[in-house]
Design a protein around this motif. Structure first.
Motif, PDB file in Angstrom:
ATOM      1  N   UNK A  56       0.804  -1.227   0.000  1.00  0.00           N
ATOM      2  CA  UNK A  56       0.000   0.000   0.000  1.00  0.00           C
ATOM      3  C   UNK A  56       0.835   1.276   0.000  1.00  0.00           C
ATOM      4  N   UNK A  57       1.959   1.283   0.754  1.00  0.00           N
ATOM      5  CA  UNK A  57       2.757   2.505   0.800  1.00  0.00           C
ATOM      6  C   UNK A  57       3.421   2.785  -0.542  1.00  0.00           C
ATOM      7  N   UNK A  58       3.833   1.747  -1.243  1.00  0.00           N
ATOM      8  CA  UNK A  58       4.403   1.910  -2.582  1.00  0.00           C
ATOM      9  C   UNK A  58       3.340   2.411  -3.549  1.00  0.00           C
ATOM     10  N   UNK A  59       2.151   1.819  -3.480  1.00  0.00           N
ATOM     11  CA  UNK A  59       1.052   2.214  -4.364  1.00  0.00           C
ATOM     12  C   UNK A  59       0.646   3.666  -4.123  1.00  0.00           C
ATOM     13  N   UNK A  60       0.620   4.073  -2.869  1.00  0.00           N
ATOM     14  CA  UNK A  60       0.260   5.456  -2.541  1.00  0.00           C
ATOM     15  C   UNK A  60       1.245   6.438  -3.176  1.00  0.00           C
ATOM     16  N   UNK A  61       2.522   6.120  -3.082  1.00  0.00           N
ATOM     17  CA  UNK A  61       3.535   7.016  -3.652  1.00  0.00           C
ATOM     18  C   UNK A  61       3.455   7.030  -5.169  1.00  0.00           C
ATOM     19  N   UNK A  62       3.116   5.906  -5.774  1.00  0.00           N
ATOM     20  CA  UNK A  62       2.929   5.882  -7.227  1.00  0.00           C
ATOM     21  C   UNK A  62       1.885   6.914  -7.636  1.00  0.00           C
ATOM     22  N   UNK A  63       0.809   6.994  -6.863  1.00  0.00           N
ATOM     23  CA  UNK A  63      -0.249   7.963  -7.157  1.00  0.00           C
ATOM     24  C   UNK A  63       0.220   9.389  -6.881  1.00  0.00           C
ATOM     25  N   UNK A  64       0.913   9.578  -5.762  1.00  0.00           N
ATOM     26  CA  UNK A  64       1.404  10.918  -5.421  1.00  0.00           C
ATOM     27  C   UNK A  64       2.396  11.432  -6.454  1.00  0.00           C
ATOM     28  N   UNK A  76       6.311  -2.310 -10.381  1.00  0.00           N
ATOM     29  CA  UNK A  76       5.871  -3.669 -10.069  1.00  0.00           C
ATOM     30  C   UNK A  76       6.892  -4.695 -10.528  1.00  0.00           C
ATOM     31  N   UNK A  77       7.461  -4.462 -11.689  1.00  0.00           N
ATOM     32  CA  UNK A  77       8.438  -5.389 -12.258  1.00  0.00           C
ATOM     33  C   UNK A  77       9.628  -5.577 -11.321  1.00  0.00           C
ATOM     34  N   UNK A  78       9.978  -4.517 -10.602  1.00  0.00           N
ATOM     35  CA  UNK A  78      11.131  -4.573  -9.694  1.00  0.00           C
ATOM     36  C   UNK A  78      10.754  -4.900  -8.254  1.00  0.00           C
ATOM     37  N   UNK A  79       9.502  -5.316  -8.058  1.00  0.00           N
ATOM     38  CA  UNK A  79       9.045  -5.717  -6.720  1.00  0.00           C
ATOM     39  C   UNK A  79       9.459  -4.681  -5.667  1.00  0.00           C
ATOM     40  N   UNK A  80       9.153  -3.437  -5.962  1.00  0.00           N
ATOM     41  CA  UNK A  80       9.583  -2.306  -5.128  1.00  0.00           C
ATOM     42  C   UNK A  80       9.098  -2.447  -3.686  1.00  0.00           C
ATOM     43  N   UNK A  81      10.032  -2.171  -2.762  1.00  0.00           N
ATOM     44  CA  UNK A  81       9.718  -2.262  -1.337  1.00  0.00           C
ATOM     45  C   UNK A  81      10.226  -1.020  -0.608  1.00  0.00           C
ATOM     46  N   UNK A  82       9.486  -0.584   0.402  1.00  0.00           N
ATOM     47  CA  UNK A  82       9.938   0.470   1.311  1.00  0.00           C
ATOM     48  C   UNK A  82      10.308  -0.218   2.614  1.00  0.00           C
ATOM     49  N   UNK A  83      11.598  -0.103   2.986  1.00  0.00           N
ATOM     50  CA  UNK A  83      12.126  -0.912   4.077  1.00  0.00           C
ATOM     51  C   UNK A  83      12.622  -0.066   5.248  1.00  0.00           C
ATOM     52  N   UNK A  84      12.646  -0.681   6.421  1.00  0.00           N
ATOM     53  CA  UNK A  84      13.220  -0.049   7.604  1.00  0.00           C
ATOM     54  C   UNK A  84      14.723   0.107   7.419  1.00  0.00           C
ATOM     55  N   UNK A  87      16.809  -3.249   7.344  1.00  0.00           N
ATOM     56  CA  UNK A  87      16.702  -4.027   6.103  1.00  0.00           C
ATOM     57  C   UNK A  87      17.333  -3.261   4.947  1.00  0.00           C
ATOM     58  N   UNK A  88      17.055  -1.969   4.903  1.00  0.00           N
ATOM     59  CA  UNK A  88      17.553  -1.144   3.803  1.00  0.00           C
ATOM     60  C   UNK A  88      19.073  -1.148   3.743  1.00  0.00           C
ATOM     61  N   UNK A  89      19.730  -1.091   4.891  1.00  0.00           N
ATOM     62  CA  UNK A  89      21.192  -1.036   4.909  1.00  0.00           C
ATOM     63  C   UNK A  89      21.810  -2.299   4.325  1.00  0.00           C
ATOM     64  N   UNK A  90      21.083  -3.412   4.412  1.00  0.00           N
ATOM     65  CA  UNK A  90      21.576  -4.660   3.823  1.00  0.00           C
ATOM     66  C   UNK A  90      21.318  -4.700   2.319  1.00  0.00           C
ATOM     67  N   UNK A  91      20.166  -4.196   1.913  1.00  0.00           N
ATOM     68  CA  UNK A  91      19.808  -4.209   0.493  1.00  0.00           C
ATOM     69  C   UNK A  91      20.558  -3.142  -0.291  1.00  0.00           C
ATOM     70  N   UNK A 113      13.921  -2.671  -6.486  1.00  0.00           N
ATOM     71  CA  UNK A 113      14.034  -1.282  -6.048  1.00  0.00           C
ATOM     72  C   UNK A 113      13.730  -1.259  -4.554  1.00  0.00           C
ATOM     73  N   UNK A 114      14.628  -0.637  -3.799  1.00  0.00           N
ATOM     74  CA  UNK A 114      14.464  -0.559  -2.351  1.00  0.00           C
ATOM     75  C   UNK A 114      14.543   0.900  -1.915  1.00  0.00           C
ATOM     76  N   UNK A 115      13.641   1.269  -1.004  1.00  0.00           N
ATOM     77  CA  UNK A 115      13.519   2.663  -0.550  1.00  0.00           C
ATOM     78  C   UNK A 115      13.547   2.677   0.973  1.00  0.00           C
ATOM     79  N   UNK A 116      14.265   3.639   1.536  1.00  0.00           N
ATOM     80  CA  UNK A 116      14.333   3.755   2.990  1.00  0.00           C
ATOM     81  C   UNK A 116      13.020   4.313   3.540  1.00  0.00           C
ATOM     82  N   UNK A 117      12.486   3.671   4.572  1.00  0.00           N
ATOM     83  CA  UNK A 117      11.308   4.161   5.265  1.00  0.00           C
ATOM     84  C   UNK A 117      11.703   5.345   6.141  1.00  0.00           C
ATOM     85  N   UNK A 118      11.058   6.483   5.913  1.00  0.00           N
ATOM     86  CA  UNK A 118      11.359   7.701   6.673  1.00  0.00           C
ATOM     87  C   UNK A 118      10.161   8.012   7.555  1.00  0.00           C
ATOM     88  N   UNK A 119      10.400   8.066   8.865  1.00  0.00           N
ATOM     89  CA  UNK A 119       9.302   8.235   9.814  1.00  0.00           C
ATOM     90  C   UNK A 119       9.053   9.682  10.226  1.00  0.00           C
TER      91      UNK A 119
END
Length: 339
Positions: A56-64, A76-84, A87-91, A113-119
């Motif tokens: 859902x968070x990836x989909x929301x940003x796609x719209x934004x 979608x092809x890259x199975x994009x994830x927003x990670x803590x 996890x992000x530091x490893x990816x 595609x990996x994106x850092x979760x920013x709180x």
């Protein structure tokens, strides 16, 4: 009476039905192969996307980010994830080599595609810019040779002739040193997400990925301003601190001179009093008291300056600490600042 003949040659028309069918089958196979070749990428994409539903968070940003269907396909092809951060530091070790205000990475060959979760809500915009930035890396990799040559020429022309943002110039210069073979690839992502207005040819090109590219650039400006504003405030406060420190030093030096003079006067008055020179003593008292009053007034001025200085130090430290906290939020996994 008719007698049977032994040489009856009954002629039947030749049939070519089996050969015709064989020809049709060969043509069908060839046509199928051509379709498979032409559609091979779509077939492979369909297989790769199978089973993946964007979070859902990836989909929301796609719209934004106002991503088009094609851009969404790449996400979608890259199975994009927003990670803590953990996890992000490893990816994405070392933030995937990124030098700009994004915190993500794209694994070439469409391997993620990996994106850092920013709180921190203060940093609203970083995830939006990052998702768009990394998607454009995937898009660049898919360009044909002719498409890439054309886009490269447009990007280089903009960089050489129209780019005025000093921060982005520094970003590209950094890529030249660390990733000289991928500089234009980075320009493709940086300019597409962080420059508000581009030449018509580039705007037309990026319309393939965004229905409103300026929305992404606005996120970038908002995010960058968080740091720019604090950096400007810190620089302003630091300049004031330097000026106040000079005033404090000057007043302290003047007070030192005044105190020396007062001590000298006091010694002279005491000597006159000891000699019994009451007239001389009384004549010097008024001047001595005036110097004491001036000295005490200047001490009060010094205290005010010191209070101002200390208050400004507290404000400056608060700005610097907040900036440090924001950087930590973004780069706690590494030693690199994003800006």
């Amino acid at each position: 009476m008719l007698s049977p003949t032994n040489n009856i040659n009954t002629l039947y028309p030749k049939t070519t039905g089996h050969r015709t069918l064989a020809k049709v089958s060969v043509l069908s196979v060839i046509a199928l192969l051509i379709v498979l070749i032409l559609e091979s990428q779509n077939i492979l994409d369909a297989i790769k996307i199978m089973g993946y539903t964007e979070p859902p968070d990836v989909a929301t940003i796609m719209q934004q980010d106002t991503m088009t269907n094609y851009a969404a396909h790449l996400i979608k092809l890259n199975h994009t994830q927003i990670e803590s951060s953990a996890v992000f530091s490893k990816q994405c070790p070392n933030n995937g080599g990124e030098k700009t205000i994004v915190l993500g990475c794209y694994h070439s060959g469409e391997n993620g595609i990996f994106i850092l979760k920013v709180n921190d809500p203060t940093l609203d915009g970083v995830e939006q810019v990052t998702e768009a930035h990394e998607m454009l890396h995937a898009a660049y990799e898919r360009l044909s040779s002719s498409e890439r040559n054309y886009i490269d020429s447009q990007l280089l022309s903009y960089y050489k002739n129209d780019l005025t943002d000093p921060r982005l110039k520094q970003v590209i210069d950094a890529y030249k040193k660390t990733e000289p073979n991928d500089v234009v690839n980075e320009m493709h992502s940086v300019f597409g997400t962080e420059v508000m207005h581009l030449p018509p040819a580039l705007e037309s090109y990026y319309h393939k990925y965004f229905s409103n590219r300026q929305a992404v650039a606005a996120y970038a400006a908002k995010y960058q301003s968080v740091f720019t504003t604090r950096q400007q405030q810190a620089a302003h406060d630091k300049a004031l601190l330097t000026a106040l420190k000079q005033q404090v030093d000057a007043v302290e030096a003047d007070l030192s001179v005044k105190l020396s003079s007062i001590n000298s006067q006091q010694g002279q008055l005491e000597a006159e009093k000891a000699k019994g020179d009451i007239n001389g003593y009384n004549a010097g008292v008024a001047s001595y008291n005036a110097h004491i009053d001036a000295y005490n007034a200047e001490v009060g001025q010094l205290k005010n300056l010191i209070n101002q200085y200390n208050a400004l130090v507290a404000a400056y430290n608060s700005v610097v600490l907040r900036e440090s906290q924001l950087y930590k939020e973004l780069s706690g996994y590494s030693n690199n600042n994003p800006a």
